[in-house]
Every structure is written in C-alpha cells, then in structure tokens.
Design an enzyme around this catalytic site. Structure first.
Site, PDB file in Angstrom:
ATOM      1  N   ASP A   1     -49.203  54.576 -34.956  1.00 20.67           N
ATOM      2  CA  ASP A   1     -50.532  54.328 -34.469  1.00 20.67           C
ATOM      3  C   ASP A   1     -51.048  55.605 -34.917  1.00 20.67           C
ATOM      4  OD1 ASP A   1     -52.917  53.667 -32.755  1.00 20.67           O
ATOM      5  OD2 ASP A   1     -52.185  55.018 -31.176  1.00 20.67           O
ATOM      6  N   LEU A   2     -52.313  55.964 -34.913  1.00 18.17           N
ATOM      7  CA  LEU A   2     -52.924  57.194 -35.233  1.00 18.17           C
ATOM      8  C   LEU A   2     -53.502  57.802 -33.933  1.00 18.17           C
ATOM      9  CD1 LEU A   2     -54.232  59.016 -37.463  1.00 18.17           C
ATOM     10  CD2 LEU A   2     -56.256  57.786 -37.312  1.00 18.17           C
ATOM     11  N   ASP A   3     -54.622  57.462 -33.327  1.00 18.44           N
ATOM     12  CA  ASP A   3     -55.344  58.259 -32.334  1.00 18.44           C
ATOM     13  C   ASP A   3     -54.149  58.378 -30.850  1.00 18.44           C
ATOM     14  OD1 ASP A   3     -57.818  58.499 -33.378  1.00 18.44           O
ATOM     15  OD2 ASP A   3     -57.796  56.084 -33.036  1.00 18.44           O
TER      16      ASP A   3
ATOM     17  N   THR B   1     -56.768  62.918 -31.335  1.00 19.82           N
ATOM     18  CA  THR B   1     -58.050  62.611 -31.332  1.00 19.82           C
ATOM     19  C   THR B   1     -58.423  61.439 -30.060  1.00 19.82           C
ATOM     20  OG1 THR B   1     -57.289  60.867 -32.873  1.00 19.82           O
ATOM     21  CG2 THR B   1     -58.758  62.573 -33.901  1.00 19.82           C
TER      22      THR B   1
ATOM     23  N   LYS C   1     -57.690  52.894 -24.685  1.00 20.33           N
ATOM     24  CA  LYS C   1     -56.703  53.185 -25.520  1.00 20.33           C
ATOM     25  C   LYS C   1     -56.323  51.943 -26.464  1.00 20.33           C
ATOM     26  CE  LYS C   1     -55.177  57.638 -23.627  1.00 20.33           C
ATOM     27  NZ  LYS C   1     -54.075  58.249 -22.918  1.00 20.33           N
TER      28      LYS C   1
ATOM     29  N   SER D   1     -53.372  51.229 -37.103  1.00 16.33           N
ATOM     30  CA  SER D   1     -54.367  51.582 -36.261  1.00 16.33           C
ATOM     31  C   SER D   1     -55.501  50.824 -35.969  1.00 16.33           C
ATOM     32  CB  SER D   1     -54.848  53.102 -36.875  1.00 16.33           C
ATOM     33  OG  SER D   1     -55.999  53.538 -35.984  1.00 16.33           O
ATOM     34  N   ALA D   2     -56.181  50.850 -34.776  1.00 19.15           N
ATOM     35  CA  ALA D   2     -57.349  50.243 -34.369  1.00 19.15           C
ATOM     36  C   ALA D   2     -58.741  50.660 -35.049  1.00 19.15           C
ATOM     37  CB  ALA D   2     -57.605  49.672 -32.962  1.00 19.15           C
TER      38      ALA D   2
ATOM     39  N   LYS E   1     -55.251  45.157 -31.203  1.00 19.77           N
ATOM     40  CA  LYS E   1     -54.394  45.020 -30.167  1.00 19.77           C
ATOM     41  C   LYS E   1     -54.824  44.747 -28.589  1.00 19.77           C
ATOM     42  CE  LYS E   1     -52.823  49.108 -32.706  1.00 19.77           C
ATOM     43  NZ  LYS E   1     -52.738  50.505 -32.917  1.00 19.77           N
TER      44      LYS E   1
ATOM     45  N   GLU F   1     -46.476  54.357 -30.430  1.00 26.26           N
ATOM     46  CA  GLU F   1     -47.686  53.947 -29.804  1.00 26.26           C
ATOM     47  C   GLU F   1     -48.083  54.823 -28.450  1.00 26.26           C
ATOM     48  OE1 GLU F   1     -50.373  52.387 -29.250  1.00 26.26           O
ATOM     49  OE2 GLU F   1     -50.520  51.255 -30.980  1.00 26.26           O
ATOM     50  N   ASP F   2     -49.153  55.120 -28.228  1.00 25.22           N
ATOM     51  CA  ASP F   2     -49.430  55.711 -26.931  1.00 25.22           C
ATOM     52  C   ASP F   2     -50.518  55.042 -25.845  1.00 25.22           C
ATOM     53  OD1 ASP F   2     -51.860  55.836 -28.517  1.00 25.22           O
ATOM     54  OD2 ASP F   2     -52.714  57.358 -27.145  1.00 25.22           O
TER      55      ASP F   2
END
Ligand code: BG6
Ligand code: MG
Length: 218
Positions: free
Chosen positions: A9-11, A17, A45, A114-115, A145, A169-170
């Site tokens: 995942d990104l953020d 971010t 999130k 990522s979303a 997601k 994932e966070d």
C-alpha cells in the site's frame, strides 16, 4: 528460486502521507461543521476519495447534491496536493527503503496496490518508482478496498498466485482486502487497530531480513 509477489500500500506504508489526507479531510469537515477525530479517520484509511467524503457526510448527517460533493472532492484534493508540492525521499517511512532494496536484490516481484489516484507522482517525487514491477492505483480499479480487486490485479500483473502474495497495509480495509484475496497480510501500525492481520509490525524498522527470507521460502 521462489518468486513471491510483495504488494505495498502507499499512504501510511511507504510514505508518510496519511497525515496529509487527514489534515485535508479535517479542514473540509471543519468547514462543514462536522466533528472529525483521529478515530473517525481510521475508517477513511485505505478507502477511496469518493467513499471517504460519503463517510464524513454520514458522520455529520448531511445530505448533499452531486454538485456540492464534486466541489468538496476537488477542494479536498487541492488541499492534499498542496502538502505534496515539495515532497521528496525524506517522506519515505523509516525502514521501507532497505526492505525494497533487499527484495530487489533477491529477485522478488514488487507491486503497488493503492487506492490513491495520486500514487504515481508520489512514487516519482520520492524517487522509488523504479522499484515497482507493477503499479495498481485508484485510477485502475472500480471496487475500493476492502474489495480485493486492487491486490488481485497487482498479483496478476506480476504473474504470481494470490497465495504467494504478501500485502503490507496500514488500514483495516486493506488488511480485509488482502485476507479476502487469500494473500498474506502484514499490518503496519497499531495492533489494536490491525488485529485482523496475520503479522503486525509497528513500522518497517521492525521487519528484518529473516522475516522476509521466511516469507520468500514458505
Ligand atoms: C488511500 C488513503 O491510500 O488513498 C486514503 O489511505 C485516500 O486516505 C485514498 O482517501 C484515495 O487517495 P487520493 O489520493 O486518490 O485522494
Ligand atoms: Mg494506507
């Protein structure tokens, strides 16, 4: 050689971010007179921009026209982007870079799942886009997601089965997506929040080469 798919995942996982998303949503919520706390933010999130706005409006029991929603979505994104103008590699979260490097050195496949529709410019600005063999972001999927679409697409692009894929994932929604996809879910964050993940680490500095080796071999 065992080849696994490592999907990030990104953020809030690769880059710091998530806090900017929060600040931008908080500003909008405040303008609309809606109370919006860090606890509420956990629900946002991993969730798409459109769904996030709906959650906030539901919190404030506000029914809005599509025109107003579009205006607020635009405004939120403009505010979010204003935080990203000067971002560089210092925004990469601690411990992420060594893991990406180790995976690459060991011939593993790496994807982004990522979303966010802002994912590519963020990877470019932070100088790590070349680590990714595949990128699936908010522009590529129709189901957000916790639907597993984003991760299934990423694994497919890498030519790896879901059972041989590992997701970092966070977000609760992201962990649920990984579990539904039959992938190994690795939560990055607080144990109380990410209790559905198969493994959990506070951040990437707690992930060592032995853990990665075990994921590759098993
Ligand atoms: C996710 C974030 O990665 O992307 C969410 O966790 C965000 O907070 C979503 O809303 C969509 O991002 P963007 O950049 O397309 O608004
Ligand atoms: Mg995230």
């Amino acid at each position: 050689m065992n080849k696994k798919a490592f999907i990030f995942d990104l953020d809030g996982v690769i880059v710091d971010t998530a806090k900017y998303h929060y600040l931008a949503w908080q500003k909008l919520a405040q303008e609309l007179g809606i109370e919006f706390t860090p606890e509420h933010n956990e629900e946002l999130k991993g969730v798409s921009r459109v769904r996030s706005l709906d959650i906030i409006l539901e919190l404030g029991k506000i029914e809005a026209s599509q025109e107003d929603k579009n205006k607020w979505l635009f405004q939120k994104n403009e505010d979010y982007l204003s935080y990203l103008v000067d971002i560089d590699q210092s925004e990469i979260l601690p411990g992420v870079y060594p893991v990406l490097k180790y995976l690459k050195e060991n011939g593993q496949a790496i994807a982004l799942g990522s979303a966010s529709k802002n994912a590519r410019p963020i990877l470019e600005k932070t100088g790590i886009i070349s680590y990714f063999d595949a990128i699936v972001d908010g522009n590529d999927v129709s189901n957000a997601k916790p639907d597993p679409e984003v991760f299934l697409n990423a694994a497919k692009l890498l030519g790896v089965n879901p059972e041989n894929s590992i997701v970092f994932e966070d977000s609760v929604a992201g962990i649920q997506a990984a579990n539904t996809a039959n992938m190994i879910s690795v939560g990055i964050g607080e144990e109380e929040i990410l209790c559905e993940s198969q493994f959990i680490f506070k951040d990437f500095t707690f992930i060592d080469e032995h853990f990665i080796d075990a994921l590759i071999k098993n």
